[in-house]
Design an enzyme around this catalytic site. Structure first.
Site, mmCIF file in Angstrom:
data_model
loop_
_atom_site.group_PDB
_atom_site.id
_atom_site.type_symbol
_atom_site.label_atom_id
_atom_site.label_comp_id
_atom_site.label_asym_id
_atom_site.label_seq_id
_atom_site.Cartn_x
_atom_site.Cartn_y
_atom_site.Cartn_z
ATOM 1 N N ARG A 1 -46.048 -2.406 -87.805
ATOM 2 C CA ARG A 1 -46.395 -3.420 -86.812
ATOM 3 C C ARG A 1 -46.295 -2.885 -85.386
ATOM 4 O O ARG A 1 -46.634 -3.575 -84.436
ATOM 5 C CB ARG A 1 -45.472 -4.633 -86.962
ATOM 6 C CG ARG A 1 -45.597 -5.345 -88.301
ATOM 7 C CD ARG A 1 -44.948 -6.715 -88.229
ATOM 8 N NE ARG A 1 -43.515 -6.645 -87.989
ATOM 9 C CZ ARG A 1 -42.591 -6.661 -88.924
ATOM 10 N NH1 ARG A 1 -42.960 -6.729 -90.187
ATOM 11 N NH2 ARG A 1 -41.316 -6.616 -88.629
ATOM 12 N N ARG B 1 -50.761 3.904 -78.911
ATOM 13 C CA ARG B 1 -52.056 3.831 -78.236
ATOM 14 C C ARG B 1 -52.363 5.133 -77.527
ATOM 15 O O ARG B 1 -51.483 5.695 -76.872
ATOM 16 C CB ARG B 1 -52.063 2.673 -77.231
ATOM 17 C CG ARG B 1 -51.876 1.325 -77.899
ATOM 18 C CD ARG B 1 -51.877 0.204 -76.890
ATOM 19 N NE ARG B 1 -51.638 -1.072 -77.553
ATOM 20 C CZ ARG B 1 -51.073 -2.112 -76.982
ATOM 21 N NH1 ARG B 1 -50.682 -2.036 -75.719
ATOM 22 N NH2 ARG B 1 -50.893 -3.234 -77.644
ATOM 23 N N ARG C 1 -30.361 -11.682 -89.490
ATOM 24 C CA ARG C 1 -29.759 -11.157 -88.272
ATOM 25 C C ARG C 1 -29.733 -12.277 -87.247
ATOM 26 O O ARG C 1 -30.639 -13.113 -87.187
ATOM 27 C CB ARG C 1 -30.568 -9.972 -87.719
ATOM 28 C CG ARG C 1 -30.676 -8.801 -88.658
ATOM 29 C CD ARG C 1 -29.367 -8.105 -88.902
ATOM 30 N NE ARG C 1 -28.925 -7.351 -87.714
ATOM 31 C CZ ARG C 1 -27.751 -6.731 -87.629
ATOM 32 N NH1 ARG C 1 -26.876 -6.800 -88.615
ATOM 33 N NH2 ARG C 1 -27.438 -6.047 -86.535
ATOM 34 N N ARG D 1 -31.523 -4.927 -75.599
ATOM 35 C CA ARG D 1 -32.401 -5.084 -74.443
ATOM 36 C C ARG D 1 -31.775 -6.042 -73.433
ATOM 37 O O ARG D 1 -30.823 -6.761 -73.753
ATOM 38 C CB ARG D 1 -33.776 -5.605 -74.861
ATOM 39 C CG ARG D 1 -33.777 -6.992 -75.490
ATOM 40 C CD ARG D 1 -35.179 -7.390 -75.906
ATOM 41 N NE ARG D 1 -35.248 -8.771 -76.402
ATOM 42 C CZ ARG D 1 -36.369 -9.402 -76.721
ATOM 43 N NH1 ARG D 1 -37.533 -8.779 -76.604
ATOM 44 N NH2 ARG D 1 -36.358 -10.648 -77.159
ATOM 45 N N GLU E 1 -28.906 -8.720 -74.874
ATOM 46 C CA GLU E 1 -29.023 -9.150 -76.268
ATOM 47 C C GLU E 1 -28.289 -8.190 -77.197
ATOM 48 O O GLU E 1 -28.480 -6.973 -77.134
ATOM 49 C CB GLU E 1 -30.490 -9.227 -76.702
ATOM 50 C CG GLU E 1 -31.248 -10.380 -76.081
ATOM 51 C CD GLU E 1 -32.626 -10.559 -76.691
ATOM 52 O OE1 GLU E 1 -32.884 -9.987 -77.778
ATOM 53 O OE2 GLU E 1 -33.455 -11.256 -76.080
ATOM 54 N N TYR F 1 -40.566 -14.195 -91.214
ATOM 55 C CA TYR F 1 -40.648 -14.125 -89.756
ATOM 56 C C TYR F 1 -42.059 -14.522 -89.345
ATOM 57 O O TYR F 1 -43.036 -13.880 -89.734
ATOM 58 C CB TYR F 1 -40.317 -12.731 -89.231
ATOM 59 C CG TYR F 1 -40.347 -12.705 -87.717
ATOM 60 C CD1 TYR F 1 -39.259 -13.164 -86.989
ATOM 61 C CD2 TYR F 1 -41.480 -12.298 -87.030
ATOM 62 C CE1 TYR F 1 -39.288 -13.193 -85.599
ATOM 63 C CE2 TYR F 1 -41.528 -12.322 -85.646
ATOM 64 C CZ TYR F 1 -40.420 -12.771 -84.940
ATOM 65 O OH TYR F 1 -40.463 -12.815 -83.568
ATOM 66 N N ASP G 1 -44.660 -15.639 -86.069
ATOM 67 C CA ASP G 1 -44.926 -15.846 -84.656
ATOM 68 C C ASP G 1 -45.297 -17.315 -84.437
ATOM 69 O O ASP G 1 -45.665 -18.037 -85.373
ATOM 70 C CB ASP G 1 -46.063 -14.942 -84.176
ATOM 71 C CG ASP G 1 -45.618 -13.497 -84.010
ATOM 72 O OD1 ASP G 1 -44.425 -13.274 -83.703
ATOM 73 O OD2 ASP G 1 -46.454 -12.585 -84.191
#
Length: 384
Positions: free
Chosen positions: A174, A178, A250, A280, A301, A349, A351
């Site tokens: 995922r 690039r 988690r 992060r 976090e 999970y 979105d």
């Protein structure tokens, strides 16, 4: 028009969308949620001291290619343009994510063109790995040891609490690489943020005379009698009072702090080094770039294993959890009059756009099945 009553457990995206769709068809909808607010984990609220719109349970960025879903959410709020540009600190330097041509050139001290970068990364890759099975093998095969250790190994170890050798290769698939200078983290056609936060958007979805919402209300199976149907978006294992044990998740701990000014100059700064305990730092005013605020609200976090009483965020779904999940799915399919929905209800999970799409499809299927006097399935999208 029917006056049957449907119970929905959870006032997040799944519950709100299903409730709205069915309320508009004349059903009475009762929604219960154990928290003191609507919107679930995408709940937002303004910080009183700074005026910053804070994503209370961590940032949620809306991105989709689904035209209908995009039109749907824009019917309840105004979305502002937002591009998610993530940075990462690794080895004392700041890089751009996802790995792109700038990242590659900066990391290796080169000035490669796209075709040259492809050839170079192939030379860095471990081509002896023919069929990557683990996260680590996938990374070594496609980006090589250098980029893997700088950007993926430590971060992944902190995020999942285990070695990348224990995670499936599918997780890394995922994460794109690039070979141009595009630094927009997502590549979907529609991307944005609600002008006044997600809670206002979900309040708009719930604003219908046939919908009643009761907060700080725990769901109990014994209280479910008398409803035409139940849509349950809470934890699948929680529905059964964890009789077969707890599914693995988690969770996140947030260390909130404020700053007078601009703390890091971007919304998201990852930390790839294992020596840094947090994954992060998010600076919330940068999620609303159309606003101006002197002060700032930031979150560090920390990821850890979910324990009883914690908020579950990411389903682990490794071998042990999948075996346990199969047992819960079998148990759920013996239940009558309940459909499990959403991230927690299906232990997947999802979105936000996928959550809304599945909620719309679930409500429409219910209406179709009622018209046919047919039973509603336990899962629209089976967890396994």
């Amino acid at each position: 028009m029917t006056q049957e009553t449907i119970l929905i457990v959870g006032a997040g995206l799944s519950g709100a969308v299903i409730g709205r769709e069915l309320a508009q068809k004349g059903y009475r909808i009762e929604i219960v949620d154990s928290r003191a607010h609507i919107a679930g984990n995408c709940h937002t609220e303004r910080d009183a001291a700074t005026g910053v719109m804070v994503h209370v349970y961590g940032p949620h960025i809306f991105h989709t290619d689904d035209q209908e879903v995009w039109d749907y959410v824009n019917g309840f709020t105004t979305f502002m343009p937002y591009k998610n540009r993530v940075k990462t600190t690794s080895g004392g330097q700041v890089y751009s994510l996802p790995v792109n041509l700038h990242t590659i050139n900066q990391f290796f001290g080169k000035t490669l063109r796209p075709d040259e970068a492809r050839t170079f990364l192939e030379s860095e890759a471990d081509t002896s790995i023919a069929d990557p099975q683990t996260f680590e093998e996938q990374a070594l095969r496609f980006v090589g040891k250098g980029l893997y250790e700088a950007f993926f190994k430590g971060y992944t170890q902190k995020q999942w609490g285990c070695s990348p050798t224990a995670l499936p290769a599918s997780i890394l698939k995922r994460l794109p690489v690039r070979f141009n200078y595009e630094d927009n983290y997502f590549f979907h056609k529609y991307q944005g943020m609600p002008a006044n936060g997600y809670t206002e958007m979900i309040a708009g979805i719930l604003d219908h005379p046939n919908i009643t919402v009761r907060l700080t209300t725990d769901f109990r199976r014994e209280a479910a009698d008398g409803y035409s149907h139940i849509f349950y978006s809470g934890p699948l294992d929680g529905y059964f009072d964890y009789e077969l044990g707890r599914l693995g998740y988690r969770t996140l701990d947030f260390e909130r702090f404020t700053y007078d000014g601009d703390y890091q100059g971007c919304a998201v700064m990852n930390y790839g080094d294992v020596s840094v305990p947090y994954t992060r730092i998010t600076e919330h005013k940068h999620f609303s770039p159309w606003e101006e605020h002197r002060g700032s609200v930031c979150y560090r976090e920390f990821s850890r294993a979910c324990e009883p009483g914690d908020i579950p965020y990411y389903p682990i779904r490794l071998v042990e959890e999948k075996a346990q999940l199969a047992d819960y799915v079998a148990r759920a399919e013996q239940e009558a009059g309940v459909t499990f929905v959403g991230r927690l209800g299906t232990y997947r999970y999802l979105d936000m756009d996928v959550t809304i799409r599945e909620a719309l499809d679930t409500a429409r299927l219910y209406l179709a099945r009622r018209a046919e006097n047919a039973a509603m399935p336990t899962f629209l999208n089976p967890p396994l």
